[in-house]
Design a protein around this motif. Sequence first.
Motif, short mmCIF file in Angstrom:
data_model
loop_
_atom_site.label_atom_id
_atom_site.label_comp_id
_atom_site.label_asym_id
_atom_site.label_seq_id
_atom_site.Cartn_x
_atom_site.Cartn_y
_atom_site.Cartn_z
N ARG A 82 -41.03 -19.91 49.45
CA ARG A 82 -40.26 -20.45 50.58
C ARG A 82 -38.79 -20.66 50.18
O ARG A 82 -37.88 -20.43 50.95
CB ARG A 82 -40.84 -21.78 51.04
CG ARG A 82 -42.10 -21.61 51.85
CD ARG A 82 -42.10 -22.53 53.05
NE ARG A 82 -42.79 -21.87 54.15
CZ ARG A 82 -42.82 -22.32 55.41
NH1 ARG A 82 -42.21 -23.42 55.72
NH2 ARG A 82 -43.44 -21.65 56.34
N HIS B 7 -35.75 -27.07 59.37
CA HIS B 7 -34.99 -28.09 58.62
C HIS B 7 -33.91 -27.35 57.83
O HIS B 7 -34.08 -27.05 56.65
CB HIS B 7 -35.90 -28.94 57.71
CG HIS B 7 -37.08 -28.21 57.14
ND1 HIS B 7 -36.96 -27.31 56.11
CD2 HIS B 7 -38.38 -28.23 57.48
CE1 HIS B 7 -38.16 -26.82 55.84
NE2 HIS B 7 -39.04 -27.35 56.65
N CYS C 111 -39.99 -28.76 53.23
CA CYS C 111 -39.98 -30.18 53.61
C CYS C 111 -41.21 -30.88 53.03
O CYS C 111 -42.12 -30.23 52.52
CB CYS C 111 -39.94 -30.33 55.14
SG CYS C 111 -41.47 -29.89 55.98
N HIS D 255 -45.77 -29.46 57.72
CA HIS D 255 -45.11 -28.24 58.21
C HIS D 255 -44.98 -27.24 57.08
O HIS D 255 -45.21 -26.04 57.27
CB HIS D 255 -43.73 -28.61 58.77
CG HIS D 255 -42.87 -27.43 59.05
ND1 HIS D 255 -41.83 -27.05 58.23
CD2 HIS D 255 -42.91 -26.53 60.06
CE1 HIS D 255 -41.25 -25.98 58.72
NE2 HIS D 255 -41.89 -25.64 59.83
N CYS D 256 -44.61 -27.73 55.90
CA CYS D 256 -44.57 -26.87 54.71
C CYS D 256 -45.79 -27.22 53.85
O CYS D 256 -46.82 -26.62 53.99
CB CYS D 256 -43.26 -27.04 53.95
SG CYS D 256 -41.83 -26.33 54.82
ZN LIG Z 1 -41.16 -27.67 56.49
#
Ligand SMILES: [Zn+2]
Length: 352
Positions: free
Chosen positions: A120, A131, A137, A141-142
């Motif tokens: 990522r 973001h 993050c 989400h990540c």
């Molecule tokens: Zn994220």
Amino acid sequence: MRKFGIYFTMVLMITILLPTVIVRTFKFVPRGNSVVGESLQENIPIVKEEKKEEVKEEIPVKISNKYDNVKVYNTRTEKVEELGLEDYIKGVVAAEMPGEFHIEALKAQAVAARTYAISRTLRYSEGHPAHPSAPICTGIHCQAYLSLEQLSQIHGDKWIENYWGKIEEAVDGTRGLGIFYDGEITEPMYHSTSGGQTEDIKDVYSSDVPYLKSVLSPNEEGAPKFKNLITLTTDEFIQTIKGKYPEAKIDRDNIAEKIKLIEKTSTGRVKRIAIDGNLLDGSELRDLFGLNSTNFKISLDNKLNIIEIETYGYGHGIGMSQWGANGMGKEGSNYQEILKHYYTGVEIKPLQ
Ligand SMILES: [Zn+2]
């Protein structure tokens, strides 16, 4: 007889659904992203004695720094933090997997989390659209991350005493290792519980990824979310559907005819269903009823006016199953075997 007919149809129809849920919002970017390939190439240190070559030596050092630290957007403080990669991975393993898990499962999680973070970081070096100030993050989400201080607050000192050393051992014991496919770094998705078989990413997203294929995931039976049953009255079920689709002409009498399974994924999860003509993804139905996954079946008891939704697994089902990894560890597999089982055709090697 008619009631039986409806019941039968419903069970048949619904044994069915598949989930498409995405706990981790993931956007696949096709492999071959040159950023990744080039970075790895540049990362080979060139040691030359000539003065002229000194400039070249700076490149690997620079890239090396990229792997040593990660820029992380903290969703709680809304600030960007620069963390040492290995320290960050410890916080991810602790947040993403129970400390009670087998050490080999924790090691597999460490390698997957490290690889995910670096891929990522390489892909979103200018910041992730969700973001923009950082490529990754601290939220789901990540991948979830908790600092030692947060872990202490959440679990207490006893937990730290019992499990922190084990988590450090898992991360330190796999230090710097990543998962590669065909020489390129992977983006290894993972989830809690598959329900017995993982999902092929192409059945969930439109992209095909050679290492994210469906595999069997035995030994998950101990998982708390291996199987889950929700019971609703037929009226509650209809109300929930109408909450989202007010136009749907659905009632107790026609419910069996109005809900149709349109498509399943190859592993039997619900990909698409129709409710009185409205086409829904399995994941939409999952969200609507708060199901653990899209691996579900719906049964209607027309006599009692009850609908049961039985769900298998927890999460999107793609990549490594954490509970399956724990099961494999207990059965004697090491972390490399676990990773190679869940990520088809990969190799485990140092990131630099
Ligand atoms: Zn994220």
